[in-house]
Design a protein around this motif. Sequence first.
Motif: not given
Length: 344
Positions: A273-278
């Motif tokens: 789930l790592v996207d740099g925001q959420s």
Amino acid sequence: MVFRLRKGERGAVMVQNGPGTDWVALSDRSGVATAGRVERGLFVAEFRLPLDGAQVLVDHRSADGAQVFSVLHDTAAGLSILHRNGGSLTRHSLPGPLPLDRATGRMLFEWDTARDRWRMAFGLLGADAPARAIEAQGSGVLAPDSALLAELCAGRRPRHDALLWFGVTKGALPAPQPWVGGRTVIPTAQGPMPAGELRAGDPVLTANGPVPLLSVRHHVVPGRGSFQPVLLRAPWYGRCDLLVSAEQLVRVEGPEAEYLFGEEEVLVPAGLLVDGQSALAEGRRSVVSGVTLDFGGAELVDLGGCTLCTAAPTGLSLPLRLLDRYEAIPLMAQLGRLPQRAVG
């Protein structure tokens, strides 16, 4: 596995000494878990690649020069460990050339003084990394002293900036485990409680109602490299930020999941789930602590708007479909959260 019972206000808590808890020594963590010499063990180090030419990854030398432990990297020549204990000196080498990929590399150095054997291996980490590692082995090995390991891990000696973490165990490398941060608030029949204060027998509120905990497993692990945790951020994942391991399963629901997979709800490992925001790859702490809640089966637990699924023993099914890595990518695209940075 070895279990011990610790008395608490609500009875006994079962703490498992096993994966994630059996470090003899861990970088940036004070103290060691043994005394005297470590006659049999495993030294593990992870570092960022590529490294240009010859580099010293870690170097420890006592004031009198009687104790030396150095790890050397050379792209062409390979890896080597220099170990001095009093009048004895050994050098263990893994011939190169080493990969030049932009990736995370892991070296393993295993020794057994009773058999006078050592083995060294090196490989790349990640889903696309080659499965086969480079290996070397031989005889003539010294047992490191616990005092040397304590000094080595204290961080007062030179380390290369590319070195993510290192540690020593007496057995195999602990496997990454699903866990939540010790301060995570868990709903119980007695009210909200921090995960780190839960005990065996406490009834946790799940999707199936109150379910008593069989055990509570505490982990101390590196906060970088293959053990790097994930920060699930509010408001995307509930009302509060949650620190979890990359292996922790997270429920994702909505029309996007139903459109892609025909399921209103699916489970996704937090690392995907790592996207740099959420969801962020959390690397601010070199050592982290986590708690695994064991119900004897997979249970869904709502943590303030973010639902996590506990691990299921081998042979037992999960309550929802678990997505593979290749399935998580289109889901993230549909959610508008294309990954910008991977855990590692």
